[in-house]
Write a protein that holds these residues in place. Sequence first.
Motif, PDB file in Angstrom:
ATOM      1  N   GLU A 175      23.263 102.713  36.710  1.00 32.15           N
ATOM      2  CA  GLU A 175      24.398 102.363  37.564  1.00 32.15           C
ATOM      3  C   GLU A 175      24.779 103.532  38.472  1.00 32.15           C
ATOM      4  OE1 GLU A 175      27.348 100.173  39.386  1.00 32.15           O
ATOM      5  OE2 GLU A 175      25.684  99.521  38.133  1.00 32.15           O
ATOM      6  N   LYS A 219      22.289 103.846  41.245  1.00 29.00           N
ATOM      7  CA  LYS A 219      22.479 102.806  42.264  1.00 29.00           C
ATOM      8  C   LYS A 219      23.490 103.278  43.309  1.00 29.00           C
ATOM      9  CE  LYS A 219      22.845  98.472  41.229  1.00 29.00           C
ATOM     10  NZ  LYS A 219      23.274  97.219  40.571  1.00 29.00           N
ATOM     11  N   SER A 260      22.744 104.357  47.313  1.00 27.66           N
ATOM     12  CA  SER A 260      23.462 103.651  48.377  1.00 27.66           C
ATOM     13  C   SER A 260      24.311 104.575  49.235  1.00 27.66           C
ATOM     14  CB  SER A 260      24.350 102.562  47.773  1.00 27.66           C
ATOM     15  OG  SER A 260      23.562 101.550  47.211  1.00 27.66           O
ATOM     16  N   GLN A 272      16.949 100.632  45.877  1.00 23.22           N
ATOM     17  CA  GLN A 272      18.057  99.765  45.472  1.00 23.22           C
ATOM     18  C   GLN A 272      17.546  98.551  44.706  1.00 23.22           C
ATOM     19  OE1 GLN A 272      19.624  99.352  49.453  1.00 23.22           O
ATOM     20  NE2 GLN A 272      21.390 100.654  48.980  1.00 23.22           N
ATOM     21  N   SER A 273      16.507  97.949  45.201  1.00 33.34           N
ATOM     22  CA  SER A 273      15.932  96.782  44.546  1.00 33.34           C
ATOM     23  C   SER A 273      15.363  97.141  43.180  1.00 33.34           C
ATOM     24  CB  SER A 273      14.847  96.182  45.438  1.00 33.34           C
ATOM     25  OG  SER A 273      14.224  95.095  44.793  1.00 33.34           O
ATOM     26  N   HIS A 321      18.153  97.703  40.726  1.00 34.93           N
ATOM     27  CA  HIS A 321      18.740  96.417  40.341  1.00 34.93           C
ATOM     28  C   HIS A 321      17.842  95.712  39.318  1.00 34.93           C
ATOM     29  CE1 HIS A 321      20.964  92.688  40.589  1.00 34.93           C
ATOM     30  NE2 HIS A 321      19.805  92.078  40.746  1.00 34.93           N
ATOM     31  N   THR A 322      16.550  95.745  39.553  1.00 31.39           N
ATOM     32  CA  THR A 322      15.596  95.126  38.633  1.00 31.39           C
ATOM     33  C   THR A 322      15.648  95.794  37.261  1.00 31.39           C
ATOM     34  OG1 THR A 322      14.148  94.487  40.452  1.00 31.39           O
ATOM     35  CG2 THR A 322      13.143  94.611  38.255  1.00 31.39           C
ATOM     36  N   GLN A 353      18.187  97.430  35.994  1.00 35.06           N
ATOM     37  CA  GLN A 353      19.480  97.086  35.404  1.00 35.06           C
ATOM     38  C   GLN A 353      19.425  95.692  34.773  1.00 35.06           C
ATOM     39  OE1 GLN A 353      22.921  96.444  38.030  1.00 35.06           O
ATOM     40  NE2 GLN A 353      23.947  98.019  36.805  1.00 35.06           N
ATOM     41  N   GLN A 354      18.850  94.747  35.476  1.00 35.48           N
ATOM     42  CA  GLN A 354      18.737  93.388  34.939  1.00 35.48           C
ATOM     43  C   GLN A 354      17.825  93.361  33.714  1.00 35.48           C
ATOM     44  OE1 GLN A 354      20.703  90.822  36.155  1.00 35.48           O
ATOM     45  NE2 GLN A 354      20.078  90.018  34.180  1.00 35.48           N
TER      46      GLN A 354
END
Length: 114
Positions: A18, A21, A25, A86-87, A90-91, A93-94
Motif C-alpha cells: 500500500e 502504491k 503515484s 501501479q498495475s 494493484h495485482t 495487493q489483490q
Amino acid sequence: MVIPEDPILRDMLADFVESWKRDVSHKLTDIVTKKDDVELFRFGHTLRGSGRQFGMLGMSDYGALLQDFAREQQWDSASNLIPVLQSELHTIQQYLIDRGIAPSDRFSALPSNL
C-alpha cells in the motif's frame, strides 16, 4: 511473487504494498516530472532492494530498470513505467487479499517507504 516465510516480513507485506502504491503515484511521478536523475536512481534502488526482501521479484526488476533510466536519463521510459508499476502493485495487493494474507479493509493511511 514469493510470499516471505519470515512472519514479520509477511505481516508487513500488505502495508508495504500500500505504501509503495502511494509512493509510485506521488513521489515517482514528481521525480520524473522534475527529471531528477539522482532521486530516480535512489527510488529505483530502494524499490529494487525492497522488492527482493518482500519476495516481489518483478518489482525488484522494475527498480533496476528505473536505475537504468536514471543513468541514461530516459524520462519517457520512466514515465511509461509508472502505470505498469501501479498495475503490478494493484495485482499484488489483490493477490494478498485473495489469499487471506491481507484483509481488504487493512489498507489505510500508512507512512511512505521513502
